[in-house]
Design an enzyme around this catalytic site. Structure first.
Site, PDB file in Angstrom:
ATOM      1  N   HIS A   1       0.816  -1.226   0.000  1.00  0.00           N
ATOM      2  CA  HIS A   1       0.000   0.000   0.000  1.00  0.00           C
ATOM      3  C   HIS A   1       0.849   1.275   0.000  1.00  0.00           C
ATOM      4  O   HIS A   1       0.320   2.361  -0.238  1.00  0.00           O
ATOM      5  CB  HIS A   1      -0.935   0.046   1.213  1.00  0.00           C
ATOM      6  CG  HIS A   1      -1.992  -1.015   1.203  1.00  0.00           C
ATOM      7  ND1 HIS A   1      -2.892  -1.161   0.165  1.00  0.00           N
ATOM      8  CD2 HIS A   1      -2.293  -1.995   2.104  1.00  0.00           C
ATOM      9  CE1 HIS A   1      -3.700  -2.190   0.428  1.00  0.00           C
ATOM     10  NE2 HIS A   1      -3.359  -2.714   1.589  1.00  0.00           N
TER      11      HIS A   1
ATOM     12  N   HIS B   1      -6.223  -7.296  -0.629  1.00  0.00           N
ATOM     13  CA  HIS B   1      -6.377  -5.864  -0.891  1.00  0.00           C
ATOM     14  C   HIS B   1      -5.609  -5.477  -2.158  1.00  0.00           C
ATOM     15  O   HIS B   1      -4.567  -6.061  -2.439  1.00  0.00           O
ATOM     16  CB  HIS B   1      -5.843  -5.041   0.288  1.00  0.00           C
ATOM     17  CG  HIS B   1      -6.502  -5.367   1.601  1.00  0.00           C
ATOM     18  ND1 HIS B   1      -5.953  -6.264   2.495  1.00  0.00           N
ATOM     19  CD2 HIS B   1      -7.649  -4.929   2.155  1.00  0.00           C
ATOM     20  CE1 HIS B   1      -6.753  -6.361   3.561  1.00  0.00           C
ATOM     21  NE2 HIS B   1      -7.789  -5.561   3.379  1.00  0.00           N
TER      22      HIS B   1
ATOM     23  N   ASP C   1      -4.489 -12.806   3.319  1.00  0.00           N
ATOM     24  CA  ASP C   1      -5.730 -12.327   3.922  1.00  0.00           C
ATOM     25  C   ASP C   1      -6.966 -12.583   3.061  1.00  0.00           C
ATOM     26  O   ASP C   1      -8.074 -12.183   3.439  1.00  0.00           O
ATOM     27  CB  ASP C   1      -5.620 -10.836   4.292  1.00  0.00           C
ATOM     28  CG  ASP C   1      -4.882 -10.007   3.263  1.00  0.00           C
ATOM     29  OD1 ASP C   1      -4.608 -10.518   2.157  1.00  0.00           O
ATOM     30  OD2 ASP C   1      -4.566  -8.833   3.564  1.00  0.00           O
TER      31      ASP C   1
END
Ligand SMILES: [Zn+2]
Length: 345
Positions: free
Chosen positions: A125, A164, A249
């Site tokens: 990120h 993500h 995740d």
């Protein structure tokens, strides 16, 4: 030459974002405990060095590096609600980036065919000017840049299977035709980027591939996209190095998202990439990203390393073509003709 290298460092335990933060030191302890029980699957364990500052500034601004350094020197603090530094964070983050770069050095000098950088904090990120989403420096971007700058690599794939979207990696290489960024991620979900219409810009157009999946997607979708869309593109592009931004995740037990990938699903995705790498005769380096359910995380990392450390890539079960893979192939076949046969299947 076969061989598996595992990069680690005790500094990974010194980054503390608070006892209730999901991205916690126990993640590393759980992974290492599980690996120790399996004799580290034959991997050569290596210390992750501190990154040279020039490795960080190859993908981040100097201001960003100095801001994180100064924040930690003052004892730490919150960059945003999710991203909290402590006094040990700078050291941990410099080892995490340095370990990812060192892994590339090992792989591209032929000392190992596969590597795993089992370090934290994660990185995908982190943007060139901004820490966010538990990430401070973009470890996999540092690794990709290292391959290009120090080893003469012309083409590097970053396959991001964290649940993500890796907005930082996506942006850092958005206009690059030398780094192909491919992400499978849940949508909608944090950080909200990674729409399928985002395909890069300028010279990088076509070299960003976003494959969003719906909440609830499991092995059938994730593994089919990996095997039938990502692997053929990687094979056709013929990179010098394959990097995996490996978050765990999307696992069915993970508390932060809603996908239901199994331990075996991670083994299958790793198998698809391992076979692509073997077919091309290039190494594959895995960089740890997310994964917050400790038992699931450690089992899935073991599954990944079983595949990467094996003498040969596993035979893949015959994976059906998920409707989403078919749709992605139709959408991408103009840019990646290797996918055209799938659309006629
Ligand atoms: Zn994640």
């Amino acid at each position: 030459m076969a061989g598996l290298a595992y990069l680690r460092h005790p500094a990974s335990l010194a980054h503390d974002a608070g006892s209730r933060h999901p991205e916690r030191p126990e993640r590393i302890l759980a992974i290492e405990r599980a690996l120790a029980q399996r004799g580290w699957l034959g991997a050569r364990k290596l210390d992750a060095p501190l990154a040279e500052r020039s490795l960080i500034t190859a993908v981040h601004s100097r201001q960003h590096l100095e801001m994180i350094e100064a924040l930690c020197a003052r004892g730490g603090g919150a960059v945003d609600a999710d991203t909290v530094a402590g006094p040990g964070t700078f050291d941990a983050a410099m080892h995490a980036a340095g370990g990812a770069a060192k892994m590339v050095d090992i792989l591209l000098s032929g000392e190992a065919t596969a590597g795993f950088a089992g370090l934290r904090p994660p990185g995908h990120h982190a943007e060139s000017e901004r820490a966010m989403g538990f990430c401070f420096f973009n470890n996999v971007a540092v690794a990709a840049r290292r391959a290009l700058d120090a080893h003469g690599a012309r083409r590097v794939v970053v396959f991001d299977w964290d649940v993500h979207h890796g907005n930082g990696t996506n942006d850092i290489f958005h206009a690059s035709a030398n780094v192909l960024y491919v992400s499978v991620h849940q949508s909608p979900l944090y950080p909200g980027t990674g729409q399928e219409t985002d395909i890069g810009r300028g010279r990088g157009e076509g070299y960003t591939i976003n494959l969003p999946v719906a909440p609830g997607a499991g092995d059938a979708t994730w593994c089919s996209l990996t095997e039938h869309v990502v692997a053929p593109i990687v094979g056709a592009w013929q990179p010098d190095l394959i990097l995996i931004s490996a978050g765990y995740d999307a696992h069915r037990d993970d508390p932060l998202a809603d996908c239901i990938v199994s331990d075996q699903g991670y083994a299958q995705m790793a198998g698809s990439m391992r076979r692509a790498a073997d077919d091309l005769g290039v190494p594959v380096g895995v960089v740890l990203e997310g994964g917050y359910e400790l038992a699931a995380l450690s089992r899935a990392v073991v599954s990944t390393l079983e595949v990467m450390g094996a003498d040969a890539a596993p035979l893949q079960p015959n994976l059906g073509v998920d409707p989403l893979a078919l749709r992605a192939a139709g959408r991408l076949a103009g840019l990646w003709p290797v996918l055209a046969p799938l659309t006629r299947a």
